[in-house]
Motif scaffolding. Structure first.
Motif, PDB file in Angstrom:
ATOM      1  N   HIS A 100      64.151  15.453  96.213  1.00 41.09           N
ATOM      2  CA  HIS A 100      64.482  16.802  96.683  1.00 41.09           C
ATOM      3  C   HIS A 100      63.354  17.775  96.375  1.00 41.09           C
ATOM      4  CE1 HIS A 100      66.448  20.701  96.953  1.00 41.09           C
ATOM      5  NE2 HIS A 100      67.482  20.136  97.547  1.00 41.09           N
ATOM      6  N   VAL A 101      62.846  17.728  95.138  1.00 38.78           N
ATOM      7  CA  VAL A 101      61.758  18.629  94.734  1.00 38.78           C
ATOM      8  C   VAL A 101      60.530  18.432  95.618  1.00 38.78           C
ATOM      9  CG1 VAL A 101      60.111  19.174  92.892  1.00 38.78           C
ATOM     10  CG2 VAL A 101      62.526  18.835  92.335  1.00 38.78           C
ATOM     11  N   GLU A 102      60.186  17.188  95.870  1.00 35.83           N
ATOM     12  CA  GLU A 102      58.967  16.915  96.627  1.00 35.83           C
ATOM     13  C   GLU A 102      59.090  17.344  98.080  1.00 35.83           C
ATOM     14  OE1 GLU A 102      58.187  12.799  95.801  1.00 35.83           O
ATOM     15  OE2 GLU A 102      57.008  13.299  94.015  1.00 35.83           O
ATOM     16  N   VAL A 103      60.272  17.161  98.674  1.00 37.72           N
ATOM     17  CA  VAL A 103      60.463  17.629 100.054  1.00 37.72           C
ATOM     18  C   VAL A 103      60.392  19.153 100.101  1.00 37.72           C
ATOM     19  CG1 VAL A 103      62.030  17.728 102.017  1.00 37.72           C
ATOM     20  CG2 VAL A 103      61.851  15.630 100.684  1.00 37.72           C
ATOM     21  N   GLN A 104      61.041  19.815  99.148  1.00 38.13           N
ATOM     22  CA  GLN A 104      61.008  21.277  99.140  1.00 38.13           C
ATOM     23  C   GLN A 104      59.598  21.793  98.894  1.00 38.13           C
ATOM     24  OE1 GLN A 104      64.067  23.268  96.849  1.00 38.13           O
ATOM     25  NE2 GLN A 104      62.819  25.122  96.683  1.00 38.13           N
ATOM     26  N   ARG A 105      58.853  21.112  98.037  1.00 41.48           N
ATOM     27  CA  ARG A 105      57.470  21.525  97.776  1.00 41.48           C
ATOM     28  C   ARG A 105      56.640  21.452  99.062  1.00 41.48           C
ATOM     29  NH1 ARG A 105      55.459  18.059  93.331  1.00 41.48           N
ATOM     30  NH2 ARG A 105      56.433  19.528  91.895  1.00 41.48           N
ATOM     31  N   THR A 106      56.861  20.412  99.854  1.00 35.34           N
ATOM     32  CA  THR A 106      56.153  20.288 101.129  1.00 35.34           C
ATOM     33  C   THR A 106      56.568  21.401 102.088  1.00 35.34           C
ATOM     34  OG1 THR A 106      56.041  17.883 100.865  1.00 35.34           O
ATOM     35  CG2 THR A 106      55.687  18.754 103.077  1.00 35.34           C
ATOM     36  N   ILE A 107      57.867  21.697 102.141  1.00 33.10           N
ATOM     37  CA  ILE A 107      58.359  22.784 102.995  1.00 33.10           C
ATOM     38  C   ILE A 107      57.737  24.105 102.574  1.00 33.10           C
ATOM     39  CG2 ILE A 107      60.412  24.153 103.551  1.00 33.10           C
ATOM     40  CD1 ILE A 107      62.022  21.526 103.433  1.00 33.10           C
ATOM     41  N   ASP A 108      57.688  24.351 101.269  1.00 32.78           N
ATOM     42  CA  ASP A 108      57.097  25.601 100.771  1.00 32.78           C
ATOM     43  C   ASP A 108      55.625  25.693 101.138  1.00 32.78           C
ATOM     44  OD1 ASP A 108      59.519  26.320  99.704  1.00 32.78           O
ATOM     45  OD2 ASP A 108      59.031  25.735  97.655  1.00 32.78           O
ATOM     46  N   GLY A 109      54.916  24.570 101.050  1.00 27.95           N
ATOM     47  CA  GLY A 109      53.507  24.564 101.428  1.00 27.95           C
ATOM     48  C   GLY A 109      53.319  24.900 102.897  1.00 27.95           C
ATOM     49  N   LEU A 110      54.165  24.337 103.747  1.00 29.11           N
ATOM     50  CA  LEU A 110      54.103  24.655 105.173  1.00 29.11           C
ATOM     51  C   LEU A 110      54.365  26.143 105.401  1.00 29.11           C
ATOM     52  CD1 LEU A 110      56.087  21.591 106.606  1.00 29.11           C
ATOM     53  CD2 LEU A 110      53.646  22.039 106.909  1.00 29.11           C
ATOM     54  N   GLY A 111      55.330  26.683 104.659  1.00 32.85           N
ATOM     55  CA  GLY A 111      55.641  28.104 104.797  1.00 32.85           C
ATOM     56  C   GLY A 111      54.483  28.990 104.382  1.00 32.85           C
ATOM     57  N   LEU A 112      53.832  28.656 103.265  1.00 27.87           N
ATOM     58  CA  LEU A 112      52.704  29.461 102.785  1.00 27.87           C
ATOM     59  C   LEU A 112      51.529  29.429 103.760  1.00 27.87           C
ATOM     60  CD1 LEU A 112      52.670  28.559  98.985  1.00 27.87           C
ATOM     61  CD2 LEU A 112      53.136  30.807  99.973  1.00 27.87           C
ATOM     62  N   ARG A 113      51.355  28.303 104.441  1.00 28.41           N
ATOM     63  CA  ARG A 113      50.244  28.175 105.398  1.00 28.41           C
ATOM     64  C   ARG A 113      50.598  28.658 106.794  1.00 28.41           C
ATOM     65  NH1 ARG A 113      50.176  23.171 102.768  1.00 28.41           N
ATOM     66  NH2 ARG A 113      50.987  22.100 104.627  1.00 28.41           N
ATOM     67  N   GLY A 114      51.828  29.138 106.970  1.00 30.97           N
ATOM     68  CA  GLY A 114      52.252  29.595 108.286  1.00 30.97           C
ATOM     69  C   GLY A 114      52.429  28.460 109.277  1.00 30.97           C
ATOM     70  N   GLU A 115      52.711  27.247 108.777  1.00 28.56           N
ATOM     71  CA  GLU A 115      52.813  26.067 109.639  1.00 28.56           C
ATOM     72  C   GLU A 115      54.240  25.515 109.709  1.00 28.56           C
ATOM     73  OE1 GLU A 115      50.077  23.329 107.933  1.00 28.56           O
ATOM     74  OE2 GLU A 115      48.300  24.564 108.338  1.00 28.56           O
ATOM     75  N   LEU A 116      55.210  26.268 109.214  1.00 29.17           N
ATOM     76  CA  LEU A 116      56.580  25.782 109.190  1.00 29.17           C
ATOM     77  C   LEU A 116      57.166  25.790 110.604  1.00 29.17           C
ATOM     78  CD1 LEU A 116      58.775  24.873 107.140  1.00 29.17           C
ATOM     79  CD2 LEU A 116      59.550  27.243 107.079  1.00 29.17           C
ATOM     80  N   PRO A 117      57.618  24.635 111.096  1.00 28.34           N
ATOM     81  CA  PRO A 117      58.234  24.606 112.432  1.00 28.34           C
ATOM     82  C   PRO A 117      59.621  25.234 112.405  1.00 28.34           C
ATOM     83  CG  PRO A 117      58.341  22.445 111.424  1.00 28.34           C
ATOM     84  CD  PRO A 117      57.548  23.309 110.481  1.00 28.34           C
ATOM     85  N   ILE A 118      60.258  25.327 113.550  1.00 27.34           N
ATOM     86  CA  ILE A 118      61.615  25.872 113.598  1.00 27.34           C
ATOM     87  C   ILE A 118      62.535  24.921 112.826  1.00 27.34           C
ATOM     88  CG2 ILE A 118      63.559  26.466 115.086  1.00 27.34           C
ATOM     89  CD1 ILE A 118      61.556  27.221 117.246  1.00 27.34           C
TER      90      ILE A 118
END
Length: 409
Positions: A95-113
């Motif tokens: 769970h932590v590792e998936v959320q960390r990846t999601i947070d990274g995508l968010g910080l880089r402006g790369e988070l999909p819908i």
């Protein structure tokens, strides 16, 4: 009607957003904007890693899995864990590792819908790819088991399920329902207020469809986290929806009761259009957003960032027999990171003395770095987290504003 994708309507409020929900969305946006303000982004990122551990701890708790925070930390570090506790720790680590990846995508402006089929299947896939073997099978009637294929919807006949009193769509209709879900929630991306309200309604409707044989609750909570980031209420990663859902506003049973309430069918002509009750959806969204607001306020009070430097200095002073150590910790906390070669300038001492102070702080876990020569960043070692943030993983009360009273109670 039961096998028609429109069965999950309403998904939000097409005519007009109820005033109580619009007000909550504004209040939540304002509170989240303040969370983390004044803390350097790099220091906030390190603190967000602590919140991920808390998020996974409470997400596990919702599933009836009581995992020790220390075991989660050990799993993340690749350290040995008691065999009896290891599976739960690895589940939380995933769970932590998936959320960390999601947070990274968010910080880089790369988070999909986050409500897209591709994203939802990706979350399930990367989560279950990391799951221990014990949690990759589900029990079936007659003593049989079925394997959970990471990222795959329940498409075969042996994946027909019943959740409490709720009968989700049959396996042959899951793809159609998810296509409808994706299309309708894409519309919410166009309006700021709907993006926040959709976090709550999509959370319920995804679980209502129950697209995966197992793991739907975990995926929905990670999707909700991603939606909060996308909607601009992520609060620098410093609050956790899972903690709020696990605890409720008054008792631990609220999440289950409110999810069941949102399953309610339409109650006559006064209940608007759609198969499901719009009134019940409004109740659920109000509850969910109130829980989110309560958690943002909890984090604001818990982390007390205005006095974090003072608390950290006092802690280091008590633990480290070096009067220069608190000054170095303060500098790193304020500036986010510090090249090792600049420690002597901060401490106004010789390079050798500064190097010894810095090395001691790294060894004790107060500072960290990616490599032995890389700049150092602040760290929040588990042994001292109760000193810095009391009751983070407990139910003890803290001095935070009381949750608002819900209008439907």
């Amino acid at each position: 009607m039961l096998e028609t994708p429109a069965r999950i309507e309403p998904l939000f409020f097409d005519d007009a957003v109820p005033t109580v929900l619009a007000d909550l969305a504004i209040e939540l946006q304002k509170a989240a904007d303040e969370l983390g303000r004044g803390l350097h982004p790099e220091s906030a990122a390190e603190l967000a890693d602590l919140v991920r551990v808390m998020n996974s701890y409470y997400s596990n708790l919702i599933e009836g899995h009581n995992t020790r925070p220390r075991d989660i930390e050990r799993a993340l570090a690749g350290a040995a864990i008691d065999p009896e506790r290891r599976p739960l720790a690895l589940e939380a680590k995933a769970h932590v590792e998936v959320q960390r990846t999601i947070d990274g995508l968010g910080l880089r402006g790369e988070l999909p819908i986050p409500t897209s089929i591709d994203f939802i299947r990706w979350v399930h896939r990367v989560f279950y790819n990391e799951m221990p073997e014990e949690f990759r099978f589900i029990d079936k009637p007659g003593g049989m088991t079925a394997e959970i294929v990471p990222g795959e919807f329940r498409l075969s006949a042996d994946h027909d399920v019943v959740v409490g009193r709720h009968q989700p769509p049959s396996p042959g209709r899951v793809v159609a329902f998810m296509g409808y879900f994706q299309k309708r929630y894409a519309m919410a991306e166009k309006q700021a207020s709907l993006r926040i309200i959709a976090i709550a309604s999509a959370h319920h409707r995804l679980n209502y469809i129950h697209p995966f044989p197992d793991g739907n609750g975990r995926v929905s909570r990670l999707m909700s986290h991603a939606m909060a980031l996308k909607a601009g209420i992520g609060g620098n990663g410093l609050w956790s929806i899972s903690r709020g859902l696990a605890r409720g506003l008054k008792d631990r049973g609220e999440y289950k009761r409110m999810m069941d309430h949102a399953d309610s069918p339409r109650q006559g002509d006064r209940d608007r259009r759609g198969n499901l009750s719009e009134s019940a959806l409004k109740d659920f969204v109000e509850w969910f957003l109130t829980v989110a607001l309560d958690q943002v306020r909890f984090s604001t009070a818990m982390f007390d960032l205005g006095r974090l430097e003072t608390r950290y200095r006092a802690l280091v002073k008590d633990i480290v027999d070096d009067k220069r150590a608190p000054d170095l910790v303060s500098a790193v906390l304020r500036y986010g990171s510090l090249p090792r070669g600049e420690a002597n300038f901060v401490l106004k001492t010789s390079e050798r003395t500064a190097r010894n102070t810095l090395s001691d702080l790294v060894d004790r876990g107060f500072l960290k770095s990616d490599t032995p020569k890389a700049p150092v960043r602040i760290a929040f070692p588990l042994d001292f987290r109760e000193r810095l943030f009391p009751n983070l993983f407990t139910d003890a009360e803290i001095n935070a504003p009381e949750p608002r009273s819900l209008s439907f109670r």
